[in-house]
Design an enzyme around this catalytic site. Structure first.
Site, PDB file in Angstrom:
ATOM      1  N   LYS A 187       0.977  -1.332   0.143  1.00 24.93           N
ATOM      2  CA  LYS A 187       0.054   0.107   0.077  1.00 24.93           C
ATOM      3  C   LYS A 187       0.731   1.326   0.004  1.00 24.93           C
ATOM      4  CE  LYS A 187      -2.224  -1.191   3.644  1.00 24.93           C
ATOM      5  NZ  LYS A 187      -1.766  -2.606   4.017  1.00 24.93           N
ATOM      6  N   ARG A 229     -10.440   0.531   7.858  1.00 24.95           N
ATOM      7  CA  ARG A 229      -9.896  -1.005   8.289  1.00 24.95           C
ATOM      8  C   ARG A 229     -11.100  -1.729   9.109  1.00 24.95           C
ATOM      9  NH1 ARG A 229      -4.210  -0.187   8.426  1.00 24.95           N
ATOM     10  NH2 ARG A 229      -3.095  -1.876   8.801  1.00 24.95           N
ATOM     11  N   ARG A 243      11.823  -5.005   5.560  1.00 24.90           N
ATOM     12  CA  ARG A 243      11.666  -3.617   5.228  1.00 24.90           C
ATOM     13  C   ARG A 243      12.214  -2.929   6.264  1.00 24.90           C
ATOM     14  NH1 ARG A 243       5.559  -1.855   5.755  1.00 24.90           N
ATOM     15  NH2 ARG A 243       5.422  -2.917   7.716  1.00 24.90           N
ATOM     16  N   ARG A 271      10.295  -1.199  11.866  1.00 23.13           N
ATOM     17  CA  ARG A 271       9.261  -1.197  12.779  1.00 23.13           C
ATOM     18  C   ARG A 271       9.132  -2.019  13.753  1.00 23.13           C
ATOM     19  NH1 ARG A 271       4.536   0.168   8.165  1.00 23.13           N
ATOM     20  NH2 ARG A 271       3.318  -1.247   9.888  1.00 23.13           N
ATOM     21  N   ARG A 320      -1.210  -9.250  12.981  1.00 21.67           N
ATOM     22  CA  ARG A 320      -1.385  -8.146  11.868  1.00 21.67           C
ATOM     23  C   ARG A 320      -2.415  -9.034  10.962  1.00 21.67           C
ATOM     24  NH1 ARG A 320       3.778  -5.572  10.733  1.00 21.67           N
ATOM     25  NH2 ARG A 320       2.620  -4.315   8.995  1.00 21.67           N
TER      26      ARG A 320
HETATM   27  P1  G5P Z   1       0.094   0.376   8.609  1.00 18.35           P
HETATM   28  O1  G5P Z   1       1.045   1.154   9.083  1.00 18.35           O
HETATM   29  O2  G5P Z   1      -1.149   0.901   7.977  1.00 18.35           O
HETATM   30  P2  G5P Z   1      -0.320  -2.392   7.459  1.00 18.35           P
HETATM   31  O3  G5P Z   1       0.089  -3.449   8.558  1.00 18.35           O
HETATM   32  O4  G5P Z   1      -1.363  -2.163   6.912  1.00 18.35           O
HETATM   33  O5  G5P Z   1       0.496  -1.050   8.341  1.00 18.35           O
HETATM   34  P3  G5P Z   1       2.212  -1.933   6.179  1.00 18.35           P
HETATM   35  O6  G5P Z   1       2.934  -3.021   6.966  1.00 18.35           O
HETATM   36  O7  G5P Z   1       2.416  -0.754   6.056  1.00 18.35           O
HETATM   37  O8  G5P Z   1       0.674  -2.184   6.132  1.00 18.35           O
HETATM   38  P4  G5P Z   1       1.967  -2.035   3.219  1.00 18.35           P
HETATM   39  O9  G5P Z   1       1.910  -0.480   3.108  1.00 18.35           O
HETATM   40  O10 G5P Z   1       0.731  -2.581   2.560  1.00 18.35           O
HETATM   41  O11 G5P Z   1       2.528  -2.548   4.559  1.00 18.35           O
HETATM   42  O12 G5P Z   1       3.229  -2.212   2.424  1.00 18.35           O
HETATM   43  P5  G5P Z   1       4.811  -1.413   2.073  1.00 18.35           P
HETATM   44  O13 G5P Z   1       5.295  -0.960   3.298  1.00 18.35           O
HETATM   45  O14 G5P Z   1       4.569  -0.585   0.724  1.00 18.35           O
HETATM   46  O15 G5P Z   1       5.598  -3.113   1.558  1.00 18.35           O
HETATM   47  C1  G5P Z   1       6.058  -3.825   2.522  1.00 18.35           C
HETATM   48  C2  G5P Z   1       7.518  -4.252   2.194  1.00 18.35           C
HETATM   49  O16 G5P Z   1       7.601  -4.961   0.722  1.00 18.35           O
HETATM   50  C3  G5P Z   1       8.398  -2.928   2.036  1.00 18.35           C
HETATM   51  O17 G5P Z   1       9.710  -3.314   2.685  1.00 18.35           O
HETATM   52  C4  G5P Z   1       8.470  -2.741   0.404  1.00 18.35           C
HETATM   53  O18 G5P Z   1       9.636  -2.062  -0.134  1.00 18.35           O
HETATM   54  C5  G5P Z   1       8.416  -4.379   0.033  1.00 18.35           C
HETATM   55  N1  G5P Z   1       7.781  -4.438  -1.246  1.00 18.35           N
HETATM   56  C6  G5P Z   1       6.685  -3.829  -2.049  1.00 18.35           C
HETATM   57  N2  G5P Z   1       6.412  -4.352  -3.201  1.00 18.35           N
HETATM   58  C7  G5P Z   1       7.523  -5.555  -3.121  1.00 18.35           C
HETATM   59  C8  G5P Z   1       7.672  -6.358  -4.150  1.00 18.35           C
HETATM   60  O19 G5P Z   1       7.035  -6.498  -5.486  1.00 18.35           O
HETATM   61  N3  G5P Z   1       8.617  -7.409  -4.132  1.00 18.35           N
HETATM   62  C9  G5P Z   1       9.226  -7.387  -2.846  1.00 18.35           C
HETATM   63  N4  G5P Z   1      10.135  -8.488  -2.696  1.00 18.35           N
HETATM   64  N5  G5P Z   1       9.348  -6.366  -1.806  1.00 18.35           N
HETATM   65  C10 G5P Z   1       8.275  -5.477  -2.108  1.00 18.35           C
HETATM   66  O20 G5P Z   1      -0.719  -0.080  10.377  1.00 18.35           O
HETATM   67  C11 G5P Z   1       0.421  -0.363  11.276  1.00 18.35           C
HETATM   68  C12 G5P Z   1      -0.693  -0.575  12.504  1.00 18.35           C
HETATM   69  O21 G5P Z   1      -1.328   0.691  12.842  1.00 18.35           O
HETATM   70  C13 G5P Z   1      -2.541   0.497  13.245  1.00 18.35           C
HETATM   71  C14 G5P Z   1      -2.717  -1.278  13.448  1.00 18.35           C
HETATM   72  O22 G5P Z   1      -2.387  -1.512  14.569  1.00 18.35           O
HETATM   73  C15 G5P Z   1      -1.760  -1.624  12.356  1.00 18.35           C
HETATM   74  O23 G5P Z   1      -1.248  -2.985  12.523  1.00 18.35           O
HETATM   75  N6  G5P Z   1      -3.561   0.849  12.429  1.00 18.35           N
HETATM   76  C16 G5P Z   1      -4.769   1.055  12.556  1.00 18.35           C
HETATM   77  N7  G5P Z   1      -5.757   0.546  13.550  1.00 18.35           N
HETATM   78  C17 G5P Z   1      -7.020   0.799  13.537  1.00 18.35           C
HETATM   79  N8  G5P Z   1      -7.753   1.269  12.423  1.00 18.35           N
HETATM   80  C18 G5P Z   1      -6.657   1.829  11.374  1.00 18.35           C
HETATM   81  N9  G5P Z   1      -7.494   2.334  10.324  1.00 18.35           N
HETATM   82  C19 G5P Z   1      -5.386   1.708  11.452  1.00 18.35           C
HETATM   83  N10 G5P Z   1      -4.398   1.914  10.556  1.00 18.35           N
HETATM   84  C20 G5P Z   1      -3.381   1.580  11.213  1.00 18.35           C
HETATM   85 MG    MG Z   2       2.303   1.040   4.853  1.00 21.70          MG
END
Ligand code: G5P
Ligand code: MG
Length: 222
Positions: free
Chosen positions: A19, A93, A127, A160, A171
């Site tokens: 995302k 979410r 990451r 993180r 998660r």
């Molecule tokens: P976050 O911060 O919203 P998540 O768990 O939804 O966290 P996250 O972990 O931030 O999502 P993302 O944004 O979907 O993941 O993914 P990203 O960071 O872009 O990519 C992940 C990794 O993969 C990176 O290192 C990237 O470089 C790599 N990557 C990307 N594409 C590729 C690929 O093609 N190949 C490879 N090999 N690598 C790749 O929320 C965190 C916490 O905050 C709270 C909750 O507790 C949550 O757990 N929270 C909420 N609580 C309630 N309501 C809400 N609305 C909330 N929002 C957050």
């Molecule tokens: Mg994210």
């Protein structure tokens, strides 16, 4: 691209589905404002407010922050953006959050990144994040130019606290039980667009083409 009409989108998908990475590309190409709920929470935690401590406890356990707190926080940030186009990453979410958003704004599209769960764990444990900007790197996929430091500011990158294997499992469970129903919610409204794949670089051209189509239609209507 300069938009002539306000366009409001949300981007959804499991933890680690890309995302943040895709949002970076969308904001760069289409000029939408990017609001990431996770980045907002982490900056509150960094500021060590009382609310920040509560949020940290939830996040570190892989649980969602309570709906009331979350909706107030995001809606107040959206209000501050004024009449602009935006992309919301990580919110809503839960169904309750989706309803609060609907009460205040008309969401044009919900982009869903459908990435198999097996490959997600490996991505998250390798990451590295620049906390002030939310920029993300990955040792294999998009490493920083200088290991351990942000490309733009030169500041240090961190891992993180919630990217440990145990917390990632929690998660993913929270995603399945609380967030997947939101996909159904948007599907029933006819605005869900799902993009499936295992690599961001292969998914991205489809998202870019979809947004070009959507936004040029928007502009003709305007
Ligand atoms: P976050 O911060 O919203 P998540 O768990 O939804 O966290 P996250 O972990 O931030 O999502 P993302 O944004 O979907 O993941 O993914 P990203 O960071 O872009 O990519 C992940 C990794 O993969 C990176 O290192 C990237 O470089 C790599 N990557 C990307 N594409 C590729 C690929 O093609 N190949 C490879 N090999 N690598 C790749 O929320 C965190 C916490 O905050 C709270 C909750 O507790 C949550 O757990 N929270 C909420 N609580 C309630 N309501 C809400 N609305 C909330 N929002 C957050
Ligand atoms: Mg994210």
């Amino acid at each position: 691209m300069v938009l002539q009409r306000i366009f409001r989108a949300v981007i959804m998908g499991p933890p680690g589905s890309g995302k943040g990475t895709v949002s970076g590309r969308i904001t760069k190409t289409f000029g939408l404002k990017h609001i990431s709920s996770g980045d907002i929470l982490r900056s509150n935690i960094d500021a060590k407010t009382e609310l920040g401590l509560l949020m940290k406890a939830c996040i570190d356990q892989g649980q969602l922050v309570p709906d009331g707190v979350m909706s107030r926080l995001i809606l107040s940030d959206l209000r501050a953006l004024g009449p602009n186009s935006w992309l919301l990453d990580g919110f809503p979410r839960t169904i309750s959050q989706a309803e609060s958003l609907d009460d205040a704004y008309n969401v044009d599209t919900a982009i869903n990144l459908n990435v198999p769960l097996e490959i997600i764990k490996q991505r998250l444990t390798s990451r590295w994040t620049h906390l002030p900007s939310g920029r993300v790197y990955n040792i294999d996929f998009n490493p920083p130019k200088v290991p351990g430091f942000d490309d733009v500011t030169g500041e240090p990158l961190v891992q993180r606290d919630d990217d440990t294997p145990e917390t990632v499992t929690r998660r993913l469970n929270a995603y399945k039980t609380q967030t997947e129903p939101v996909l159904e919610y948007y599907r029933s409204k006819g605005i869900l667009e799902t993009f499936s794949g295992t690599e961001t670089n292969k998914i991205w051209p489809h998202i870019e083409a979809f947004l070009h189509r959507r936004l040029s239609v928007n502009q003709k209507v305007a």
